[in-house]
Enzyme design. Structure first.
Site, PDB file in Angstrom:
ATOM      1  N   HIS A 203       0.929  -1.782  -0.480  1.00 53.89           N
ATOM      2  CA  HIS A 203      -0.008  -0.131  -0.110  1.00 53.89           C
ATOM      3  C   HIS A 203       0.912   1.294  -0.401  1.00 53.89           C
ATOM      4  CE1 HIS A 203       0.293   0.178   4.538  1.00 53.89           C
ATOM      5  NE2 HIS A 203       0.795   1.253   4.782  1.00 53.89           N
TER       6      HIS A 203
HETATM    7  C1  UD1 Z   1      -2.425   5.626   5.497  1.00 56.48           C
HETATM    8  C2  UD1 Z   1      -0.741   6.144   6.039  1.00 56.48           C
HETATM    9  C3  UD1 Z   1       0.354   5.390   6.167  1.00 56.48           C
HETATM   10  C4  UD1 Z   1       0.055   4.021   6.540  1.00 56.48           C
HETATM   11  C5  UD1 Z   1      -1.836   3.495   6.182  1.00 56.48           C
HETATM   12  C6  UD1 Z   1      -2.085   2.621   7.093  1.00 56.48           C
HETATM   13  C7  UD1 Z   1      -0.456   8.797   5.295  1.00 56.48           C
HETATM   14  C8  UD1 Z   1      -0.089   9.441   5.055  1.00 56.48           C
HETATM   15  N1  UD1 Z   1      -0.269   7.776   5.465  1.00 56.48           N
HETATM   16  O1  UD1 Z   1      -1.968   5.525   3.951  1.00 56.48           O
HETATM   17  O2  UD1 Z   1       0.790   5.650   6.742  1.00 56.48           O
HETATM   18  O3  UD1 Z   1       0.759   3.006   6.412  1.00 56.48           O
HETATM   19  O4  UD1 Z   1      -2.692   4.672   5.658  1.00 56.48           O
HETATM   20  O5  UD1 Z   1      -2.791   1.592   6.130  1.00 56.48           O
HETATM   21  O6  UD1 Z   1      -1.373   9.353   6.362  1.00 56.48           O
HETATM   22  N2  UD1 Z   1      -9.074   4.924   0.541  1.00 56.48           N
HETATM   23  C9  UD1 Z   1     -10.569   4.240   1.013  1.00 56.48           C
HETATM   24  N3  UD1 Z   1     -11.265   4.474   1.973  1.00 56.48           N
HETATM   25  C10 UD1 Z   1     -10.615   4.287   2.901  1.00 56.48           C
HETATM   26  C11 UD1 Z   1      -9.070   4.719   3.297  1.00 56.48           C
HETATM   27  C12 UD1 Z   1      -8.213   4.846   1.779  1.00 56.48           C
HETATM   28  O7  UD1 Z   1     -10.876   4.227  -0.690  1.00 56.48           O
HETATM   29  O8  UD1 Z   1     -11.439   3.786   4.010  1.00 56.48           O
HETATM   30  C13 UD1 Z   1      -8.126   5.196  -0.702  1.00 56.48           C
HETATM   31  C14 UD1 Z   1      -8.326   6.377  -1.689  1.00 56.48           C
HETATM   32  O9  UD1 Z   1      -9.116   6.498  -2.730  1.00 56.48           O
HETATM   33  C15 UD1 Z   1      -6.821   7.408  -0.432  1.00 56.48           C
HETATM   34  C16 UD1 Z   1      -6.244   6.113  -0.564  1.00 56.48           C
HETATM   35  O10 UD1 Z   1      -7.173   4.936  -0.364  1.00 56.48           O
HETATM   36  O11 UD1 Z   1      -7.402   8.495  -1.617  1.00 56.48           O
HETATM   37  C17 UD1 Z   1      -5.501   6.170   0.285  1.00 56.48           C
HETATM   38  O12 UD1 Z   1      -6.150   6.502   1.437  1.00 56.48           O
HETATM   39  P1  UD1 Z   1      -5.534   7.407   2.601  1.00 56.48           P
HETATM   40  O13 UD1 Z   1      -5.378   7.472   4.344  1.00 56.48           O
HETATM   41  O14 UD1 Z   1      -4.739   9.213   1.984  1.00 56.48           O
HETATM   42  O15 UD1 Z   1      -3.795   7.490   2.417  1.00 56.48           O
HETATM   43  P2  UD1 Z   1      -2.962   5.120   3.008  1.00 56.48           P
HETATM   44  O16 UD1 Z   1      -2.709   5.019   1.317  1.00 56.48           O
HETATM   45  O17 UD1 Z   1      -4.300   4.739   3.468  1.00 56.48           O
HETATM   46  N1  UDP Z   2      -4.117  -5.588   8.562  1.00 52.87           N
HETATM   47  C1  UDP Z   2      -6.168  -6.212   9.035  1.00 52.87           C
HETATM   48  N2  UDP Z   2      -6.122  -6.686   7.748  1.00 52.87           N
HETATM   49  C2  UDP Z   2      -5.803  -6.130   6.549  1.00 52.87           C
HETATM   50  C3  UDP Z   2      -4.551  -5.831   6.596  1.00 52.87           C
HETATM   51  C4  UDP Z   2      -3.776  -5.279   7.745  1.00 52.87           C
HETATM   52  O1  UDP Z   2      -6.031  -6.124  10.193  1.00 52.87           O
HETATM   53  O2  UDP Z   2      -5.829  -7.006   5.533  1.00 52.87           O
HETATM   54  C5  UDP Z   2      -3.546  -4.856  10.158  1.00 52.87           C
HETATM   55  C6  UDP Z   2      -1.962  -6.289  10.632  1.00 52.87           C
HETATM   56  O3  UDP Z   2      -2.331  -6.923  11.237  1.00 52.87           O
HETATM   57  C7  UDP Z   2      -1.299  -5.156  11.300  1.00 52.87           C
HETATM   58  C8  UDP Z   2      -2.290  -3.414  10.309  1.00 52.87           C
HETATM   59  O4  UDP Z   2      -3.333  -3.472   9.619  1.00 52.87           O
HETATM   60  O5  UDP Z   2      -2.019  -4.491  12.456  1.00 52.87           O
HETATM   61  C9  UDP Z   2      -0.749  -2.600   9.214  1.00 52.87           C
HETATM   62  O6  UDP Z   2      -1.574  -1.774   9.234  1.00 52.87           O
HETATM   63  P1  UDP Z   2      -1.070  -1.211   7.611  1.00 52.87           P
HETATM   64  O7  UDP Z   2      -0.751  -2.044   7.066  1.00 52.87           O
HETATM   65  O8  UDP Z   2      -2.554  -0.888   6.688  1.00 52.87           O
HETATM   66  O9  UDP Z   2      -0.200   0.103   7.793  1.00 52.87           O
HETATM   67  P2  UDP Z   2       1.311   0.575   7.964  1.00 52.87           P
HETATM   68  O10 UDP Z   2       1.354  -0.244   9.374  1.00 52.87           O
HETATM   69  O11 UDP Z   2       1.998   0.183   7.587  1.00 52.87           O
HETATM   70  O12 UDP Z   2       1.178   1.809   8.792  1.00 52.87           O
END
Ligand code: UD1
Ligand code: UDP
Length: 355
Positions: A203
């Protein structure tokens, strides 16, 4: 103490499970969800299955550019801090929700507590690195998950308010391991027998938003003879569609929606190897002693690499293939992230401060 805890993204719900449980025994906690993640499987599922208290406020900010998203959070959080008058604002990790909380608390002269302080990837191109560095530099309580994080903070001149407490995700995992074994039916649901499968997640923008990198990663996974379970983050699914790889990925991999935490822990615990660019998953693989192949050039969790059980392969096809064939094996029983009592320590430090 009146603690205003700010969460917004998937891993923060998992961290809040452990911390809120402890905070609510000794403190008065107000939980705020910024709404950064909002899909059922990115948000509600964690509150439902982990029994995390329902947030008192949901700011409903949703997705957007960094400026839009962080800016809206700042505006809303400022109002909330004004209205609720907390003694301390507590935030987690390195997302835009973290930075927004940090900016609001520091500008409003409310104390700021940062859980997962001191982590560094030393890659300032990652939005997370910017978020965590800035937040650390305005924090009053810096709860570090490892001794190395304490050292990194010291090297930046930050020693006051620093507490090595261990990693709160370890606290959650210790509870979830048994619970997952009791509750999760994901292996049966997916028809998985045995452990002859890979679990993959992607991601990070560096991988999702670079078509070459994303294609390399998906092709390497598709070429592996084992079943590949791929719970796709919404960002990743969108990008796969954008570069017309979604049909291929659906055909070659077991591409599913993100799953709940107990299901994900079950998938991790039973996998032959985990392939990921996640921060939290590198750590969970380490705790569960499952080989981890990390699709990044650097990590803020270097102890997992030092253990031998995690290898950084970036998006280099040869390195990915090699690691899939010769998975990294942990040769260490070191416990760099504490003993699973980080949340209790955080609550205790805040109690000591208020007495
Ligand atoms: C964010 C965090 C990242 C973290 C991740 C955990 C920032 C800059 N990044 O990244 O550090 O590792 O969360 O998962 O804060 N979207 C949906 N539905 C949702 C959420 C997101 O469709 O419920 C899609 C949208 O198109 C959005 C994109 O995902 O633009 C990115 O979501 P965003 O929260 O901006 O960043 P993450 O990549 O999720
Ligand atoms: N996780 C989850 N379901 C999924 C993928 C990840 O519950 O389908 C959990 C995972 O066990 C961990 C956390 O989400 O605890 C990690 O989140 P993510 O990879 O989105 O973010 P990061 O840790 O890189 O910020």
């Amino acid at each position: 103490m009146r603690v205003l805890s700010v969460i917004g993204a998937r891993p923060q719900f998992i961290k809040a499970f452990a911390v809120s449980r402890e905070l609510r025994t000794d403190h008065d906690e107000v939980l705020v969800h910024t709404g950064q993640h909002y899909d059922e499987e990115m948000s509600d599922v964690f509150f439902d299955e982990l029994g995390i208290p329902e947030p008192e406020y949901n700011l409903g900010v949703g997705s957007g550019t960094h400026g839009q998203q962080t800016g809206e959070m700042i505006i809303e959080l400022e109002r909330l801090v004004d209205g609720t008058e907390p003694d301390v604002v507590l935030c987690y990790g390195d997302t835009n929700s973290t930075l927004a909380a940090g900016i609001v608390a520091s500008k409003m002269d409310v104390e700021l507590a940062h859980v997962e302080a001191g982590l560094r990837s030393f890659n300032r191109e990652m939005p997370e690195e910017v978020n965590r560095v800035l937040t650390d530099h305005v924090s009053d309580f810096l709860f570090a998950p490892s001794e190395r994080a304490v050292e990194y903070l010291a090297s930046e001149g930050i020693t006051d308010g620093v507490h090595f407490v261990g990693d709160v995700m370890y606290d959650t995992l210790l509870w979830a391991r048994e619970e997952a074994a009791r509750q999760s039916s994901i292996l049966r649901d997916l028809g998985i027998e045995g452990t002859d499968y890979l679990l993959a997640t992607v991601h990070r923008p560096r991988n999702t938003d670079d078509p070459d990198r994303l294609e390399t990663i998906v092709s390497c996974l598709a070429a592996d003879p084992r079943d590949v379970i791929f719970p796709a983050h919404p960002r990743t699914r969108k990008q796969l569609a954008e570069i017309e790889l979604l049909t291929f990925a659906k055909r070659e991999l077991t591409l599913i929606d993100p799953v709940g935490y107990l299901d994900f822990i079950t998938l991790q615990a039973n996998a032959e190897s985990i392939v990921t660019d996640s921060g939290g998953i590198q750590k969970e693989a380490f705790f569960l002693d499952v080989p981890c192949i990390t699709l990044r050039e650097e990590t803020e969790w270097p102890e997992t690499v030092d253990s031998g059980g995690n290898v950084l392969v970036g998006a280099d096809a040869d390195a990915i293939r090699d690691a899939l064939e010769n998975p990294p094996v942990s040769a260490s029983d070191a416990e760099p992230y504490g003993d699973g009592t980080a949340a209790a320590e955080i609550s205790r430090v805040l109690s000591d401060e208020s007495s």
